[in-house]
Design a protein around this motif. Sequence first.
Motif, PDB file in Angstrom:
ATOM      1  N   LEU A  38       0.853  -1.188   0.000  1.00 61.07           N
ATOM      2  CA  LEU A  38       0.000   0.000   0.000  1.00 61.07           C
ATOM      3  C   LEU A  38       0.888   1.237   0.000  1.00 61.07           C
ATOM      4  N   LEU A  39       0.678   2.089  -0.978  1.00 64.30           N
ATOM      5  CA  LEU A  39       1.345   3.391  -1.035  1.00 64.30           C
ATOM      6  C   LEU A  39       0.298   4.430  -0.666  1.00 64.30           C
ATOM      7  N   ALA A  40       0.460   5.035   0.509  1.00 55.20           N
ATOM      8  CA  ALA A  40      -0.525   6.010   1.000  1.00 55.20           C
ATOM      9  C   ALA A  40       0.168   7.360   1.086  1.00 55.20           C
ATOM     10  N   TYR A  41      -0.279   8.308   0.281  1.00 55.45           N
ATOM     11  CA  TYR A  41       0.468   9.565   0.252  1.00 55.45           C
ATOM     12  C   TYR A  41      -0.417  10.777   0.478  1.00 55.45           C
ATOM     13  N   PHE A  42       0.228  11.805   1.029  1.00 54.98           N
ATOM     14  CA  PHE A  42      -0.374  13.128   1.158  1.00 54.98           C
ATOM     15  C   PHE A  42       0.533  14.105   0.429  1.00 54.98           C
ATOM     16  N   SER A  43      -0.065  15.004  -0.325  1.00 52.85           N
ATOM     17  CA  SER A  43       0.722  15.974  -1.083  1.00 52.85           C
ATOM     18  C   SER A  43      -0.123  17.220  -1.271  1.00 52.85           C
ATOM     19  N   ARG A  44       0.511  18.377  -1.258  1.00 48.90           N
ATOM     20  CA  ARG A  44      -0.232  19.641  -1.342  1.00 48.90           C
ATOM     21  C   ARG A  44       0.282  20.469  -2.512  1.00 48.90           C
ATOM     22  N   PRO A  45      -0.484  20.580  -3.586  1.00 46.91           N
ATOM     23  CA  PRO A  45      -0.077  21.478  -4.672  1.00 46.91           C
ATOM     24  C   PRO A  45      -0.214  22.932  -4.218  1.00 46.91           C
ATOM     25  N   GLY A  46       0.358  23.847  -5.000  1.00 38.06           N
ATOM     26  CA  GLY A  46       0.242  25.269  -4.662  1.00 38.06           C
ATOM     27  C   GLY A  46       1.611  25.880  -4.454  1.00 38.06           C
ATOM     28  N   GLU A  47       1.615  26.999  -3.736  1.00 38.02           N
ATOM     29  CA  GLU A  47       2.865  27.725  -3.528  1.00 38.02           C
ATOM     30  C   GLU A  47       3.772  26.933  -2.590  1.00 38.02           C
ATOM     31  N   ASN A  48       5.021  26.766  -3.013  1.00 34.62           N
ATOM     32  CA  ASN A  48       5.925  25.969  -2.185  1.00 34.62           C
ATOM     33  C   ASN A  48       7.356  26.441  -2.338  1.00 34.62           C
ATOM     34  N   TYR A  49       8.172  25.884  -1.486  1.00 31.12           N
ATOM     35  CA  TYR A  49       9.598  26.183  -1.488  1.00 31.12           C
ATOM     36  C   TYR A  49      10.254  25.590  -2.733  1.00 31.12           C
ATOM     37  N   SER A  50      11.190  26.343  -3.336  1.00 31.88           N
ATOM     38  CA  SER A  50      11.984  25.787  -4.430  1.00 31.88           C
ATOM     39  C   SER A  50      13.274  26.572  -4.582  1.00 31.88           C
ATOM     40  N   HIS A  51      14.396  25.894  -4.489  1.00 27.00           N
ATOM     41  CA  HIS A  51      15.713  26.510  -4.692  1.00 27.00           C
ATOM     42  C   HIS A  51      15.849  27.817  -3.913  1.00 27.00           C
ATOM     43  N   GLY A  52      15.445  27.839  -2.699  1.00 27.70           N
ATOM     44  CA  GLY A  52      15.601  29.029  -1.867  1.00 27.70           C
ATOM     45  C   GLY A  52      14.514  30.070  -2.084  1.00 27.70           C
ATOM     46  N   GLY A  53      13.687  29.899  -3.113  1.00 28.22           N
ATOM     47  CA  GLY A  53      12.597  30.847  -3.365  1.00 28.22           C
ATOM     48  C   GLY A  53      11.258  30.144  -3.293  1.00 28.22           C
ATOM     49  N   ARG A  54      10.334  30.595  -4.100  1.00 25.25           N
ATOM     50  CA  ARG A  54       8.994  29.994  -4.123  1.00 25.25           C
ATOM     51  C   ARG A  54       8.637  29.602  -5.551  1.00 25.25           C
ATOM     52  N   THR A  55       7.794  28.590  -5.647  1.00 28.44           N
ATOM     53  CA  THR A  55       7.266  28.202  -6.948  1.00 28.44           C
ATOM     54  C   THR A  55       5.810  27.831  -6.754  1.00 28.44           C
ATOM     55  N   ASN A  56       5.078  27.698  -7.848  1.00 30.55           N
ATOM     56  CA  ASN A  56       3.672  27.288  -7.736  1.00 30.55           C
ATOM     57  C   ASN A  56       3.529  25.914  -8.382  1.00 30.55           C
ATOM     58  N   LEU A  57       3.334  24.916  -7.557  1.00 32.30           N
ATOM     59  CA  LEU A  57       3.293  23.535  -8.055  1.00 32.30           C
ATOM     60  C   LEU A  57       1.867  23.158  -8.449  1.00 32.30           C
ATOM     61  N   LYS A  58       1.702  22.776  -9.713  1.00 25.55           N
ATOM     62  CA  LYS A  58       0.372  22.286 -10.140  1.00 25.55           C
ATOM     63  C   LYS A  58       0.116  20.905  -9.539  1.00 25.55           C
ATOM     64  N   THR A  59       1.168  20.117  -9.520  1.00 21.46           N
ATOM     65  CA  THR A  59       1.119  18.799  -8.884  1.00 21.46           C
ATOM     66  C   THR A  59       2.168  18.803  -7.783  1.00 21.46           C
ATOM     67  N   GLY A  60       1.786  18.393  -6.601  1.00 23.12           N
ATOM     68  CA  GLY A  60       2.729  18.388  -5.484  1.00 23.12           C
ATOM     69  C   GLY A  60       3.893  17.434  -5.731  1.00 23.12           C
ATOM     70  N   ASN A  61       5.024  17.749  -5.127  1.00 20.95           N
ATOM     71  CA  ASN A  61       6.227  16.932  -5.324  1.00 20.95           C
ATOM     72  C   ASN A  61       6.018  15.486  -4.879  1.00 20.95           C
ATOM     73  N   THR A  62       5.325  15.316  -3.773  1.00 23.16           N
ATOM     74  CA  THR A  62       5.137  13.954  -3.266  1.00 23.16           C
ATOM     75  C   THR A  62       4.220  13.160  -4.187  1.00 23.16           C
ATOM     76  N   GLU A  63       3.261  13.854  -4.782  1.00 25.54           N
ATOM     77  CA  GLU A  63       2.394  13.157  -5.746  1.00 25.54           C
ATOM     78  C   GLU A  63       3.213  12.706  -6.960  1.00 25.54           C
ATOM     79  N   VAL A  64       4.134  13.540  -7.415  1.00 26.65           N
ATOM     80  CA  VAL A  64       5.003  13.149  -8.531  1.00 26.65           C
ATOM     81  C   VAL A  64       5.789  11.897  -8.142  1.00 26.65           C
ATOM     82  N   LEU A  65       6.331  11.913  -6.930  1.00 21.90           N
ATOM     83  CA  LEU A  65       7.121  10.757  -6.476  1.00 21.90           C
ATOM     84  C   LEU A  65       6.232   9.519  -6.321  1.00 21.90           C
TER      85      LEU A  65
END
Length: 208
Positions: A38-65
């Motif tokens: 069972l792979l049970a994941y939580f992920s939150r798209p939206g504004e997030n940390y990236s390379h010291g700044g911010r980015t807007n993720l359409k798909t959350g990083n954990t969902e990609v993984l």
Amino acid sequence: MTGVQITGCSPSRSSDTAPGDDERPATTASPGSRSRVLLAYFSRPGENYSHGGRTNLKTGNTEVLARMIGGHIECDVHRIEAVDPYSDDYDATVARNVREQDADARPAIANPLASIDGYDVVLPASPIWNVRAPMIMSTFADRYDFRGKTVHPVTTHAMSGLGSTERDYAASCPGATIGEGLAVRGEEVRKADAEVRSWLRRIGVLQN
Ligand SMILES: Cc1cc2nc3c(=O)[nH]c(=O)nc-3n(C[C@H](O)[C@H](O)[C@H](O)COP(=O)(O)O)c2cc1C
């Protein structure tokens, strides 16, 4: 069960073999049998940390993984959804998370599974929030009987790796064996395929 989403995923094989050089155990299925994962994941798209700044993720990083993992092994995939969804706004989410951590809260899950009895291996996957998994992962972990199962924590993060997830799941999943986890930097998640496959082999759920 209304609203519960379980997605079966892909083709490759699961097994009980435990190759690799990590000291921690691989899966617990008996020889010759397949681990039920069972792979049970939580992920939150939206504004997030990236390379010291911010980015807007359409798909959350954990969902990609999670999708990447699900593309390599036979498993059921369960996306954990909050009854009270988390904001797209980064600062609002940081503030809510601090409140939830301080209160040792258990945010309600909108689509809980009735049981995890059929699984040998559970891969709880989430971002790291303030050096641990979001409190909704504790809601998930507290809810079920993990005795006899192997839990491999999975995280995406900016710099904290697995954070305290191994200790936290050990505490909230009594009777489970905590196996080798996988931590991938959020910014690198889309190129993590080779790392993911070698981890899946080491923990014994992917043979080829
Ligand atoms: C509320 C919040 C707290 C965070 N705290 C940490 C942290 O303590 N350590 C860290 O390495 N990354 C931290 N991050 C970054 C996330 O773990 C990282 O961007 C992750 O890949 C996001 O996954 P998601 O898109 O699936 O939600 C935080 C992000 C948020 C929104």
